[in-house]
Design a protein around this motif. Sequence first.
Motif, mmCIF file in Angstrom:
data_model
loop_
_atom_site.group_PDB
_atom_site.id
_atom_site.type_symbol
_atom_site.label_atom_id
_atom_site.label_comp_id
_atom_site.label_asym_id
_atom_site.label_seq_id
_atom_site.Cartn_x
_atom_site.Cartn_y
_atom_site.Cartn_z
ATOM 1 N N VAL A 71 44.940 37.561 36.396
ATOM 2 C CA VAL A 71 45.960 36.991 35.432
ATOM 3 C C VAL A 71 45.266 36.869 34.102
ATOM 4 C CG1 VAL A 71 47.658 35.209 34.840
ATOM 5 C CG2 VAL A 71 47.032 35.607 37.248
ATOM 6 N N GLY A 72 45.861 38.013 33.183
ATOM 7 C CA GLY A 72 45.166 37.967 31.770
ATOM 8 C C GLY A 72 44.464 38.984 31.587
ATOM 9 N N ALA A 73 44.647 40.031 30.524
ATOM 10 C CA ALA A 73 44.170 41.067 30.114
ATOM 11 C C ALA A 73 43.312 41.275 28.958
ATOM 12 C CB ALA A 73 45.044 42.506 30.033
ATOM 13 N N GLY A 74 42.570 40.200 28.943
ATOM 14 C CA GLY A 74 41.561 39.948 27.855
ATOM 15 C C GLY A 74 40.305 40.612 28.318
ATOM 16 N N PRO A 75 39.327 40.411 27.662
ATOM 17 C CA PRO A 75 37.855 40.949 28.110
ATOM 18 C C PRO A 75 37.433 40.583 29.482
ATOM 19 C CG PRO A 75 37.603 40.224 25.804
ATOM 20 C CD PRO A 75 38.834 39.748 26.537
ATOM 21 N N ALA A 76 37.752 39.453 29.865
ATOM 22 C CA ALA A 76 37.299 38.948 31.206
ATOM 23 C C ALA A 76 38.195 39.347 32.313
ATOM 24 C CB ALA A 76 37.314 37.267 31.279
ATOM 25 N N GLY A 77 39.535 39.524 31.954
ATOM 26 C CA GLY A 77 40.339 39.939 33.075
ATOM 27 C C GLY A 77 40.371 41.440 33.005
ATOM 28 N N SER A 78 40.152 42.173 32.072
ATOM 29 C CA SER A 78 40.162 43.521 32.240
ATOM 30 C C SER A 78 38.787 43.868 32.826
ATOM 31 C CB SER A 78 40.186 44.473 30.875
ATOM 32 O OG SER A 78 41.415 44.345 30.401
ATOM 33 N N ALA A 79 37.580 43.342 32.553
ATOM 34 C CA ALA A 79 36.366 43.691 33.397
ATOM 35 C C ALA A 79 36.468 43.541 34.723
ATOM 36 C CB ALA A 79 35.189 43.008 32.692
ATOM 37 N N ALA A 80 37.269 42.365 35.380
ATOM 38 C CA ALA A 80 37.335 41.915 36.524
ATOM 39 C C ALA A 80 38.126 43.196 37.404
ATOM 40 C CB ALA A 80 37.870 40.666 36.612
ATOM 41 N N ALA A 81 39.398 43.435 36.347
ATOM 42 C CA ALA A 81 40.405 44.344 37.114
ATOM 43 C C ALA A 81 39.592 45.820 37.204
ATOM 44 C CB ALA A 81 41.452 44.605 36.232
ATOM 45 N N LEU A 82 38.804 45.920 36.168
ATOM 46 C CA LEU A 82 38.089 47.417 36.438
ATOM 47 C C LEU A 82 37.202 47.461 37.449
ATOM 48 C CD1 LEU A 82 36.255 49.099 33.111
ATOM 49 C CD2 LEU A 82 36.048 49.708 35.452
ATOM 50 N N THR A 83 36.287 46.451 37.465
ATOM 51 C CA THR A 83 35.376 46.457 38.653
ATOM 52 C C THR A 83 35.884 46.305 39.956
ATOM 53 O OG1 THR A 83 34.026 45.246 37.251
ATOM 54 C CG2 THR A 83 33.242 45.308 39.387
ATOM 55 N N LEU A 84 36.976 45.374 40.006
ATOM 56 C CA LEU A 84 37.751 45.445 41.565
ATOM 57 C C LEU A 84 38.389 46.778 41.937
ATOM 58 C CD1 LEU A 84 39.893 41.985 40.607
ATOM 59 C CD2 LEU A 84 38.309 42.456 42.691
ATOM 60 N N ALA A 85 39.000 47.437 40.761
ATOM 61 C CA ALA A 85 39.427 48.868 41.069
ATOM 62 C C ALA A 85 38.465 49.902 41.444
ATOM 63 C CB ALA A 85 40.659 49.352 40.001
ATOM 64 N N ARG A 86 37.453 49.830 41.024
ATOM 65 C CA ARG A 86 36.425 50.704 40.973
ATOM 66 C C ARG A 86 35.589 50.549 42.319
ATOM 67 N NH1 ARG A 86 32.510 50.401 36.330
ATOM 68 N NH2 ARG A 86 33.797 51.751 35.222
ATOM 69 N N LYS A 87 35.794 49.526 42.780
ATOM 70 C CA LYS A 87 35.354 49.039 44.258
ATOM 71 C C LYS A 87 36.421 49.425 45.118
ATOM 72 C CE LYS A 87 31.524 46.370 42.507
ATOM 73 N NZ LYS A 87 30.392 47.301 42.652
ATOM 74 N N GLY A 88 37.609 49.842 45.027
ATOM 75 C CA GLY A 88 38.567 50.365 45.949
ATOM 76 C C GLY A 88 39.483 49.326 46.226
ATOM 77 N N LEU A 89 39.515 48.162 45.641
ATOM 78 C CA LEU A 89 40.445 46.975 45.812
ATOM 79 C C LEU A 89 41.803 47.326 45.142
ATOM 80 C CD1 LEU A 89 37.595 45.640 46.184
ATOM 81 C CD2 LEU A 89 38.813 43.528 46.319
ATOM 82 N N SER A 90 43.011 47.331 45.788
ATOM 83 C CA SER A 90 44.262 47.320 44.957
ATOM 84 C C SER A 90 44.462 46.211 44.155
ATOM 85 C CB SER A 90 45.344 47.689 46.023
ATOM 86 O OG SER A 90 45.561 46.516 46.730
ATOM 87 N N THR A 91 44.522 46.632 42.569
ATOM 88 C CA THR A 91 44.425 45.583 41.791
ATOM 89 C C THR A 91 45.527 45.639 40.961
ATOM 90 O OG1 THR A 91 42.101 45.786 42.014
ATOM 91 C CG2 THR A 91 43.171 44.382 40.086
ATOM 92 N N LEU A 92 46.201 44.380 40.786
ATOM 93 C CA LEU A 92 47.375 44.110 39.589
ATOM 94 C C LEU A 92 46.713 43.307 38.529
ATOM 95 C CD1 LEU A 92 50.269 44.501 38.797
ATOM 96 C CD2 LEU A 92 50.420 42.146 39.741
ATOM 97 N N LEU A 93 46.704 44.030 37.161
ATOM 98 C CA LEU A 93 46.394 43.214 36.104
ATOM 99 C C LEU A 93 47.724 42.611 35.258
ATOM 100 C CD1 LEU A 93 44.108 42.303 33.996
ATOM 101 C CD2 LEU A 93 43.874 44.776 33.309
ATOM 102 N N VAL A 94 47.873 41.371 35.031
ATOM 103 C CA VAL A 94 49.045 40.992 34.440
ATOM 104 C C VAL A 94 48.858 40.328 33.163
ATOM 105 C CG1 VAL A 94 51.206 39.572 34.858
ATOM 106 C CG2 VAL A 94 49.826 40.350 36.776
#
Lengths: 278, 431
Positions: free
Chosen positions: B10-33
Amino acid sequence: MTAATVPSGDRDRPMRIVVCIKQVPKAEELQVDPKTQTLKRVGVPSEINPPDANALEIALGMKDAHGAEVVVLSMGPTSFDESLERAVAMGADRGILLTDRILGGSDTVPTAYALSETIAKIGGYDLILCGEETTDASTGHVGPGIAGHLDIPQITYVSQVDLVDGKVRAKRTAEDGTEWWEARMPCLVTVNFGCNAPRDPSLTGKIRVKRGGLVVHWSCADVGIDPKKVGLLNSPTIVAHVDTVKLPPRAGKVYRGEPRDAVRQLLEALLADGVVPR
Amino acid sequence: MAERFDAIVVGAGPAGSAAALTLARKGLSTLLVERGRAPGLKNMFGGRVYAWPLPELVPDWKKDCPVERIVTKETMAFLTEDASLGLTFEAPRTADGRGASFTAIRAKFDAWLAKKAEDAGATLVTGIRVDDLWRESGRVRGVVAARGDRVASDLVVIAEGATSTLVRRAGLKADLEPREVSVGVKETIELPPETIQERFGVGEAEGAAQVYAGQASLGLRGGGFLYTNKGSVSLGLVVSSEDLGRKKIPIDEVQTKFRMHPAIQRLLKGGKVVEYSAHLVPELGANMMPRLVADGVLVVGDAAGFLINNGYTFRGVDLAIASGIAAGEAAEAAKAAGGMTAANLAGYEASLRRRHVTTDLERFSRAPLYLKNERLFDVYPRLLIDIAERVYRVDGTGQPRLMDVVLDGAKSGDVPTLRLLLDLLAGARSM
C-alpha cells in the motif's frame, strides 16, 4: 442474487446490457483549432462523455440489483481504450472498440449504422443504453439512429430505468413534465446528463483491467460493416462555418467597502450602463 | 471471487515500490496500490536521495534514473535577520561512489521506481485509496478499498508514508502526537540551469545542498534546506509542529520570511515559484517506531518512522528503499518457511539492522532530543554570528584577537559558560 432472466430469449440467461460510450475532450479543456475551426482532440485531457457515464451508471445499478452482463461499446481511435478501460474498472464486464481507419470522418449517420451493426454482431442484447447526446457535438442523433437500424423501440431523455414484468419502464423528461414509458425488450434508452452520480473505478475493477484481455478491438471487416456506408465521404453533414465567441473585454472594476455601499455602487454603475433597466 | 495476490503493497513511494519490486522479482504475485493519480504526485521530500541502496535494487539504475544533479557541495549556515555564517564542504563526487547523493523530483523519481516494479511483474494500480486491512478471525486476509471492495493477500506491506492510517488500524501504533512530527514545506523555484550553476558555483551535472539554522525557522526548533535541481531550486523548512502550535505562527509565514532573507533572496533572484507543497515529517526516529512486523503485515519507510534528521543530513528515501528491499526478502523467506506469520517474517528486523537502517536510527535516537534544545535554534546562531561580526570588523577602534572575541562572546552571551559547554558536549554525543 438471482439473475433477471429474459422472457423474449430462447434460453434463460442474465440480461445483456450494451452501453454506447464516446470519449470526448474534457469540457473544461475544450479548445477550438483556430485554423480548422474544429475541436482539438489530440493532446487534450479526455473523459467518458458525461451523459454516457450516466447511462453506464444506470447499467451498473441494474447489474447490482438484478445481475446483468454489461458490455461497453465505443467507436473511435485506439486512444478510446482509456475510456473503455475506465468503464470496465467501474464495473462493466468487458469493452469493445470498433476501430478502423475507414471510419475516420464519419458523422452521426454512418456512426449509428456502424454501431448498430456492431451491436447486432455482439448479439443477445436486451437493453441498449446511450447518453442523450455528446458534449462535443450535441446532436443526440446516434442513439435513436441505432434503434432505427435495429428496428427496436426507443425511449429518449430518460433519468430512471426500472425492470417491471420483463419490460423496461423508463422515466422520460419532457419539456413540460415527466412521462413514464414502457417498452418490451430489446429496446434502446437514451439517458439524461446528470441524472445520477457515476461511481468511481474500484480497486478490483482496476486490477481486472490490468490483468488484460477485457477490452478488444474490432475492425469493420470483423463486424461486416460495408465500407461504402462509412467515413467522411459517406457523411451528409457539411460543417460550413464555425464561429468562436470572443468574450467582450471586462471592465475589471472592484467595488470595496461595506457590502451595502459596495452593492449600491455596483447597482448605480449597472444602471448607468443600461445593463439593468431602471 | 475476490482478486488475490501473494502480497499487497500500500503506497507507491520509494519504500513501497522497492518492496513491490523485490517481491515481484522473487516470484511473489504482487499488487502495488497508490492513492495518487500517479506515483509521486502526492509525495514530498526536501530534495535529496542518498544513492547507496539503489545498485542492489536496480543494478543499472544510472541508465535512466531521473537524477537532477549529483550533490558535490554541502553547506551548513546559521542565519540572523540580515547576516549568515556558513561552512561549505566541496569535493568532486560521481553517481558511482558509495555515499554519493543526488537531488530529485518526486513526480519523476517515484514514477521511475514504480515502473521498475511493474517491469519486474508487480501490478500497479493508481488512484485508489485503501481504507483498512481485511481481517478475518484475527488474521490479515488482504485490504479493503473504497465501497468495501476487498482484495485478498497473504501479506500486506504498509508503505503509506508519515500519516499512515493502516499502522493504526493494524494496532501497531497509537495516533500521531504533535511532538512526533514536524511540518515540512517546500517551494520549487524555477531558474535557468546556467543561473543555478553560476550562483551556486557548480558544474552542469553538479548540485548544492544547503541546510540553514537560526532565523531560517524564526528561532523555532527546525531548520531550512535548499537543494538545486536541473532547472529549479527546492527551498523549504522543517519546523516543529509543537512550536508552531505554541507560538501560533503559520508555517507559510515562516517560509516567506525565510525566502525573503537577503542571503536566500540573492540566490533566487528572478526565479518563479512554480510549486508549493507541505507534508508531515516523522521526527522521533527510533523513539516513535511502530511495531514493524505482525502476522501478515510489514511496515516500511516513513510509515515506520524511518527518517533521520541529525541536523546536518536529512535521510528518508535511502532508508525507505532499504526497508522495502528488506521487506521483500523477509516475505520470500516467510513464504518458503510456510506462511506470512510474524515469526516467519522476523528476518525483516535482522535485515534492517544488517542494512544499518535501524542501527543508524538508534544511533541518532538522541539527536531529536538534542535538537529539542531551543538554544540551538535561537541563541547559538546569534552568538556565532556576533563573533563573526567582531572578528571581521576593522573600523579603527582597535582590533581584538580571535581568542579574545570568542571568550568574550561566550561569556557575555545569554548563556552561562557551563551551560554552553554542556550543550556542546551533548551535541557532539548525539549527532
